[in-house]
Write a protein that holds these residues in place. Structure first.
Motif, PDB file in Angstrom:
ATOM      1  N   UNK A 388       0.859  -1.177   0.000  1.00  0.00           N
ATOM      2  CA  UNK A 388       0.000   0.000   0.000  1.00  0.00           C
ATOM      3  C   UNK A 388       0.902   1.236   0.000  1.00  0.00           C
ATOM      4  N   UNK A 389       0.739   2.161  -0.947  1.00  0.00           N
ATOM      5  CA  UNK A 389       1.605   3.350  -0.991  1.00  0.00           C
ATOM      6  C   UNK A 389       1.578   4.142   0.311  1.00  0.00           C
ATOM      7  N   UNK A 390       2.668   4.842   0.582  1.00  0.00           N
ATOM      8  CA  UNK A 390       2.806   5.594   1.826  1.00  0.00           C
ATOM      9  C   UNK A 390       1.860   6.776   1.913  1.00  0.00           C
ATOM     10  N   UNK A 391       1.339   7.251   0.794  1.00  0.00           N
ATOM     11  CA  UNK A 391       0.507   8.447   0.831  1.00  0.00           C
ATOM     12  C   UNK A 391      -0.988   8.123   0.863  1.00  0.00           C
ATOM     13  N   UNK A 392      -1.337   6.881   1.241  1.00  0.00           N
ATOM     14  CA  UNK A 392      -2.743   6.450   1.290  1.00  0.00           C
ATOM     15  C   UNK A 392      -3.099   6.102   2.735  1.00  0.00           C
ATOM     16  N   UNK A 393      -4.297   6.462   3.155  1.00  0.00           N
ATOM     17  CA  UNK A 393      -4.766   6.064   4.480  1.00  0.00           C
ATOM     18  C   UNK A 393      -6.217   5.600   4.396  1.00  0.00           C
ATOM     19  N   UNK A 394      -6.653   4.874   5.417  1.00  0.00           N
ATOM     20  CA  UNK A 394      -7.984   4.269   5.458  1.00  0.00           C
ATOM     21  C   UNK A 394      -8.598   4.504   6.837  1.00  0.00           C
ATOM     22  N   UNK A 395      -9.894   4.712   6.863  1.00  0.00           N
ATOM     23  CA  UNK A 395     -10.626   4.629   8.136  1.00  0.00           C
ATOM     24  C   UNK A 395     -12.084   4.312   7.842  1.00  0.00           C
ATOM     25  N   UNK A 396     -12.757   3.707   8.796  1.00  0.00           N
ATOM     26  CA  UNK A 396     -14.149   3.318   8.647  1.00  0.00           C
ATOM     27  C   UNK A 396     -14.463   2.091   9.485  1.00  0.00           C
ATOM     28  N   UNK A 397     -15.665   2.038   9.998  1.00  0.00           N
ATOM     29  CA  UNK A 397     -16.122   0.879  10.758  1.00  0.00           C
ATOM     30  C   UNK A 397     -16.718  -0.150   9.803  1.00  0.00           C
ATOM     31  N   UNK A 398     -16.386  -1.403  10.011  1.00  0.00           N
ATOM     32  CA  UNK A 398     -16.894  -2.488   9.165  1.00  0.00           C
ATOM     33  C   UNK A 398     -17.999  -3.225   9.912  1.00  0.00           C
ATOM     34  N   UNK A 418      -4.280  15.311   5.419  1.00  0.00           N
ATOM     35  CA  UNK A 418      -3.800  16.100   4.283  1.00  0.00           C
ATOM     36  C   UNK A 418      -2.649  17.012   4.701  1.00  0.00           C
ATOM     37  N   UNK A 419      -2.695  17.534   5.921  1.00  0.00           N
ATOM     38  CA  UNK A 419      -1.615  18.392   6.411  1.00  0.00           C
ATOM     39  C   UNK A 419      -0.317  17.612   6.581  1.00  0.00           C
ATOM     40  N   UNK A 420      -0.430  16.299   6.801  1.00  0.00           N
ATOM     41  CA  UNK A 420       0.752  15.469   6.970  1.00  0.00           C
ATOM     42  C   UNK A 420       1.246  14.883   5.645  1.00  0.00           C
ATOM     43  N   UNK A 421       0.680  15.342   4.541  1.00  0.00           N
ATOM     44  CA  UNK A 421       1.197  14.958   3.234  1.00  0.00           C
ATOM     45  C   UNK A 421       0.529  13.767   2.583  1.00  0.00           C
ATOM     46  N   UNK A 422      -0.562  13.268   3.114  1.00  0.00           N
ATOM     47  CA  UNK A 422      -1.259  12.143   2.489  1.00  0.00           C
ATOM     48  C   UNK A 422      -2.075  12.643   1.299  1.00  0.00           C
TER      49      UNK A 422
END
Length: 458
Positions: A388-398, A418-422
């Motif tokens: 998974x690329x370093x500039x991608x993040x995920x969140x959410x309840x399953x 976004x402020x941290x460069x993602x």
């Protein structure tokens, strides 16, 4: 003829009372922890000595007639500590701070009262474990101003109260509650009855005289505060200072707080001059290697009133024995089992014959469900050896039916990442921002299958 002295059988681990001795505590399950203790003074004598933890008795009145007064707070000089306390130290409150040996309890309290003393507020530091020379040496090593700090080496709570009557401090520290004792109880310092009676005596004094009081407490092997459970009910705030996996950093959390939220975390770094605040904890937990690897995924947690970016690592490997292991460090192991079942049922990915290890980097304990999607993506990433690329993040309840449910404060989480460069975010469809965020591409998903498809294309 003197009356027979009253005794009780109390578990030294959890504080549960029993009518007779037993080998195992039925409340906490510990063995050989039930001890016979003297109850000390009679109920009548205790009534003469104090009227209650909160001070003198008051007359019955209607709730609507109670006069509301805004709590006056003292700034400790550390915004991270103030955050955990709910905005500062409340006058007349009792704060119990615990932590393992070497965590920095005495260090941070010495730093705090040194700052408070410079504001013209009278402070008193009572030491029952260390000599005054040791504390003076620490203050010199930390380069703290010590000309306005009153010191006392004492373990008797009655003597401590007498000294506080003389000097009238506004803030006091008692280090520690396990070594002080009250003369009305004959058992040894550190016993259940001594800790309970000493804490209630000091708490009543603080309430009556409007003194902000810090009590230092020891912890057990499982990092919970030692002593009877009633100790937690007596104090206003209960704070734990713990080290992270990286010994340089400390995390402070409030397990109980009558004057603020219990969801706040404070972050500190230990160096030669004491504990320093970490204003950007996300950067602390996102110290990732330059070369990305499979199984590593970033998510955004919500701790108290701010977002926190953390890395979740997963490792899926072939089982070498009959029963594959599932190990979760930093979050609920039962939730990991549930997510694996959802992944098999609604994602079509079966891991019944694989060993799975999942870890939250940095020693953070995840208590919310927003990390569900990141955990699943990390497991699939390791299983398929897909980076998974370093500039991608995920969140959410399953959810159990495979849906991706929204989480609170979604827009604030996106802004902070976004402020941290993602650059890219895979989030619940209901959390999709109404206005675009500069530099951030958002992939809203409604089901687990959609999230897996997008993760495979990144």
């Amino acid at each position: 003829m003197s009356k027979k002295e009253k005794t009780a059988f109390v578990c030294t681990e959890c504080g549960a009372d029993f009518p007779r001795w037993g080998g195992q505590c039925t409340s906490c399950g510990a063995w050989n922890t039930i001890k016979e203790v003297r109850l000390g003074a009679s109920a009548g004598e205790r009534h003469k000595r104090r009227d209650g933890y909160a001070g003198n008795k008051s007359e019955v009145q209607w709730l609507s007639d109670v006069v509301l007064v805004r709590e006056e707070r003292i700034q400790t000089g550390m915004s991270e500590f103030d955050r955990v306390l709910g905005g500062g130290l409340v006058k007349g409150s009792v704060v119990l701070i615990g932590g393992a040996p070497g965590a920095g309890k005495s260090t941070i309290l010495l730093q705090i009262i040194a700052h408070i003393a410079q504001q013209g507020i009278k402070v008193l530091y009572v030491s029952g474990e260390e000599s005054l020379r040791q504390i003076a040496d620490r203050a010199h090593r930390l380069k703290l101003p010590s000309d306005k700090i009153l010191m006392l080496a004492e373990t008797s709570v009655q003597r401590i109260a007498d000294v506080m009557d003389e000097v009238e401090p506004q803030v006091a520290v008692v280090d520690s509650i396990q070594v002080v004792y009250t003369e009305q109880t004959e058992s040894a310092p550190g016993s259940v009855s001594q800790v309970r009676e000493s804490a209630s005596y000091l708490t009543q004094y603080a309430k009556k005289n409007n003194v902000a009081l810090f009590l230092v407490g020891h912890v057990t092997k499982d990092q919970s505060l030692a002593g009877p459970m009633t100790l937690s009910h007596i104090v206003d705030s209960q704070v734990i200072l713990a080290a992270t996996d990286d010994a340089r950093f400390r995390v402070m959390r409030a397990d109980k707080n009558r004057f603020g939220s219990v969801g706040e975390l404070g972050f500190f770094a230990m160096d030669s001059t004491g504990l320093k605040e970490v204003r950007n904890p996300s950067a602390m937990f996102l110290n990732r290697p330059e070369k990305p690897s499979s199984g590593s995924v970033v998510t955004v947690l919500w701790e108290g009133t701010r977002p926190l970016l953390v890395e979740i690592q997963a490792l899926v490997t072939e089982c070498q024995y009959g029963n594959p292991r599932r190990l979760a460090v930093g979050f609920d192991q039962n939730r990991l089992a549930m997510l694996l079942a959802v992944l098999a049922r609604h994602g079509g990915i079966f891991t019944a014959n694989d060993e799975i290890y999942a870890n939250v980097v940095g020693g953070i304990k995840v208590t919310e469900t927003s990390s569900d999607l990141a955990i699943i993506i990390g497991i699939v990433s390791s299983l398929r050896d897909k980076i998974i690329p370093h500039d991608v993040f995920f969140f959410g309840e399953v959810g159990l039916s495979g849906e991706i449910r929204p989480v609170a404060n979604g827009y604030a989480r996106l802004n902070d990442a976004a402020k941290h460069g993602f650059k890219k975010a895979v989030i619940p469809k209901a959390n999709a921002p109404k206005k675009p965020i500069d530099g951030l591409t958002v992939y809203p998903v409604a089901t687990l299958a959609e999230a897996l498809d997008i993760a495979a294309e990144l």
